[in-house]
Structure formats: structure tokens, C-alpha cells
Design an enzyme around this catalytic site. Structure first.
Site, PDB file in Angstrom:
ATOM      1  N   GLY A   1      93.722  -9.078   9.429  1.00 49.69           N
ATOM      2  CA  GLY A   1      93.513  -7.661   9.723  1.00 49.69           C
ATOM      3  C   GLY A   1      93.810  -7.472  11.194  1.00 49.69           C
ATOM      4  O   GLY A   1      94.716  -8.086  11.739  1.00 49.69           O
ATOM      5  N   GLU A   2      93.010  -6.661  11.860  1.00 43.63           N
ATOM      6  CA  GLU A   2      93.192  -6.457  13.293  1.00 43.63           C
ATOM      7  C   GLU A   2      91.936  -6.995  13.976  1.00 43.63           C
ATOM      8  O   GLU A   2      90.841  -6.469  13.789  1.00 43.63           O
ATOM      9  CB  GLU A   2      93.399  -4.956  13.567  1.00 43.63           C
ATOM     10  N   SER A   3      92.093  -8.068  14.741  1.00 46.57           N
ATOM     11  CA  SER A   3      90.920  -8.810  15.230  1.00 46.57           C
ATOM     12  C   SER A   3      90.014  -7.974  16.120  1.00 46.57           C
ATOM     13  O   SER A   3      88.791  -8.097  16.048  1.00 46.57           O
ATOM     14  CB  SER A   3      91.361 -10.085  15.959  1.00 46.57           C
TER      15      SER A   3
ATOM     16  N   ILE B   1     102.044 -12.972   9.843  1.00 47.98           N
ATOM     17  CA  ILE B   1     102.139 -11.543  10.154  1.00 47.98           C
ATOM     18  C   ILE B   1     101.398 -11.290  11.464  1.00 47.98           C
ATOM     19  O   ILE B   1     100.176 -11.379  11.512  1.00 47.98           O
ATOM     20  CB  ILE B   1     101.525 -10.682   9.037  1.00 47.98           C
ATOM     21  N   ARG B   2     102.138 -11.005  12.527  1.00 47.70           N
ATOM     22  CA  ARG B   2     101.519 -10.846  13.865  1.00 47.70           C
ATOM     23  C   ARG B   2     100.525 -11.985  14.102  1.00 47.70           C
ATOM     24  O   ARG B   2      99.409 -11.778  14.594  1.00 47.70           O
ATOM     25  CB  ARG B   2     100.818  -9.488  13.988  1.00 47.70           C
TER      26      ARG B   2
ATOM     27  N   HIS C   1      98.691 -16.560   6.219  1.00 43.26           N
ATOM     28  CA  HIS C   1      97.988 -15.940   5.091  1.00 43.26           C
ATOM     29  C   HIS C   1      98.355 -16.646   3.785  1.00 43.26           C
ATOM     30  O   HIS C   1      99.310 -16.248   3.118  1.00 43.26           O
ATOM     31  CB  HIS C   1      98.405 -14.472   4.942  1.00 43.26           C
TER      32      HIS C   1
ATOM     33  N   CYS D   1      94.428 -15.734  10.072  1.00 43.25           N
ATOM     34  CA  CYS D   1      95.054 -14.819  11.030  1.00 43.25           C
ATOM     35  C   CYS D   1      93.998 -14.202  11.964  1.00 43.25           C
ATOM     36  O   CYS D   1      93.492 -14.881  12.843  1.00 43.25           O
ATOM     37  CB  CYS D   1      95.890 -13.773  10.288  1.00 43.25           C
TER      38      CYS D   1
ATOM     39  N   GLU E   1      96.685 -16.381   1.093  1.00 48.05           N
ATOM     40  CA  GLU E   1      96.242 -15.510  -0.006  1.00 48.05           C
ATOM     41  C   GLU E   1      97.345 -14.576  -0.500  1.00 48.05           C
ATOM     42  O   GLU E   1      97.224 -13.978  -1.566  1.00 48.05           O
ATOM     43  CB  GLU E   1      95.000 -14.699   0.415  1.00 48.05           C
TER      44      GLU E   1
END
EC number: 4.3.3.6
Length: 197
Positions: A50-52, A140-141, A176, A82, A178
Site C-alpha cells: 500500500g502506501e507506507s 510495485i514502487r 508482492h 512492500c 500475493e
């Protein structure tokens, strides 16, 4: 007593559903966790991507940060992907203002190290302790690990950078698993939870 561990997925933000599916495929009873009382009922926890920075602030807002830290210190198995890897680091290079971590792995992490969203990629990653060939990792990022302390074990690298680390009951990957349909990393984590349940 059932040998099926109950594993929560921190459901404040990020790809929660995919982790619930992967955990269920790896023979765990999976459920979303948003509140301290839900955290108290699980044997292990996944912190998703997500966005940490957002996840850190939401964890504080929902009263989850201190209970998370206490459970990790007490030995609850945790797996972060991530952004989850960033939250499990003891230190972040260039953290955003107000960004806190749960901690659990003696490592320094660099946020967005592999580039921006449009530089996302997939790669085959050899992960120590996982049989059957490389795991397909989706980056992803993604962060990478700059360095680890003496107790942290590097279990995968990609392009000369550390992308998976384990320290006792805490596991983290910068990619990721998943999102791929290959649930071997989740199976490894379920085994970790079962070992201390």
C-alpha cells in the site's frame, strides 16, 4: 485443538483481499484486522503493500501502532510485503514527515528504491527456504533493504539488492507474492505461525 492458525491481514489500506486469498490457499484461517481487539485474536499478521506513510498514520489514528509493536515484541509472527516491509524496518532512509514504523527487523529500508509506479516489474526471485524454484515477484514502487543487523537473515536478493529478510518470527519481502497465484511465501509464513502457535 485445530492446527489451522488464525492469521490476520492489517486492513487499514492496501491489497488486503489478495492476502486473505493467498493465506486461505496456504491452509490458514484468514481475517481482516482493523482494531486492537481483532489483533488480540490472531496468531499471526500480514502487513500488506500500500502506501507506507498512509498506513503508518492510519495505524496511529486507529490506535493500532502500540498494540502492533507490543505483539511483535512478544513474538507474534508477522509478514510484511512492500509497504509492510517498510513498517517492519527499524529505520527508514528519508522517511516522510510523521512516518513511524512498527519495527521487528534490524534493517534499514529505502522507500520506492526500484522506481516509480510506471517502473513496476516482475522478476523470478530465489528465496532461501522455499523449494520448487524461484518465486515470481511483483515489484510495485518497491523498497529494498540497504543493510541488515546481525540477527536479520537475508533470504533473497534481486539485482544486487536485498529484497527478502527474516528475523526470528518476522518475515518481509519488497515484492508482492500475493499478486501471482504462487502461494509458497504465504505457506512459509503459515508454517512460521504454526511453529509458535
Amino acid at each position: 485443538m485445530s492446527d489451522t492458525p488464525v492469521i490476520g491481514v492489517l486492513a487499514l489500506q492496501g491489497d488486503v483481499r489478495e492476502h486473505l486469498i493467498a493465506l486461505a490457499s496456504a491452509d490458514a484461517q484468514a481475517r481482516p484486522v482493523r482494531r486492537p481487539e481483532e489483533l488480540a485474536e490472531v496468531d499471526g499478521l500480514v502487513i500488506p503493500g500500500g502506501e507506507s506513510t498512509t498506513m503508518s498514520k492510519l495505524a496511529v489514528l486507529f490506535g493500532m501502532m502500540e498494540p502492533l509493536r507490543e505483539r511483535v515484541r512478544a513474538g507474534m509472527p508477522v509478514y510484511g510485503t512492500c509497504a509492510g516491509m517498510i513498517l517492519l524496518a527499524e529505520k527508514i532512509l528519508d522517511p516522510r514527515s510523521g512516518q513511524e514504523t512498527v519495527g521487528g527487523i534490524d534493517m534499514i529500508v529505502r522507500r520506492n528504491a526500484f522506481g516509480r509506479q510506471n517502473e513496476s516489474f516482475e522478476a523470478a526471485v530465489e528465496v532461501a527456504g522455499i523449494d520448487g524454484g524461484p518465486v515470481e515477484g511483483v515489484f510495485i514502487r518497491a523498497p529494498w533493504v540497504e543493510s541488515v543487523g546481525a540477527e536479520a537473515e537475508v533470504i533473497a536478493e534481486h539485482g544486487g539488492h536485498i529484497v527478502a529478510v527474516r528475523q526470528r518470527n518476522v518475515l518481509a519481502t519488497s515484492f508482492h507474492p500475493e499478486l501471482t497465484g504462487d502461494h509458497r511465501v504465504h505457506a512459509l509464513f503459515v508454517d512460521m505461525v504454526r511453529a509458535v502457535k
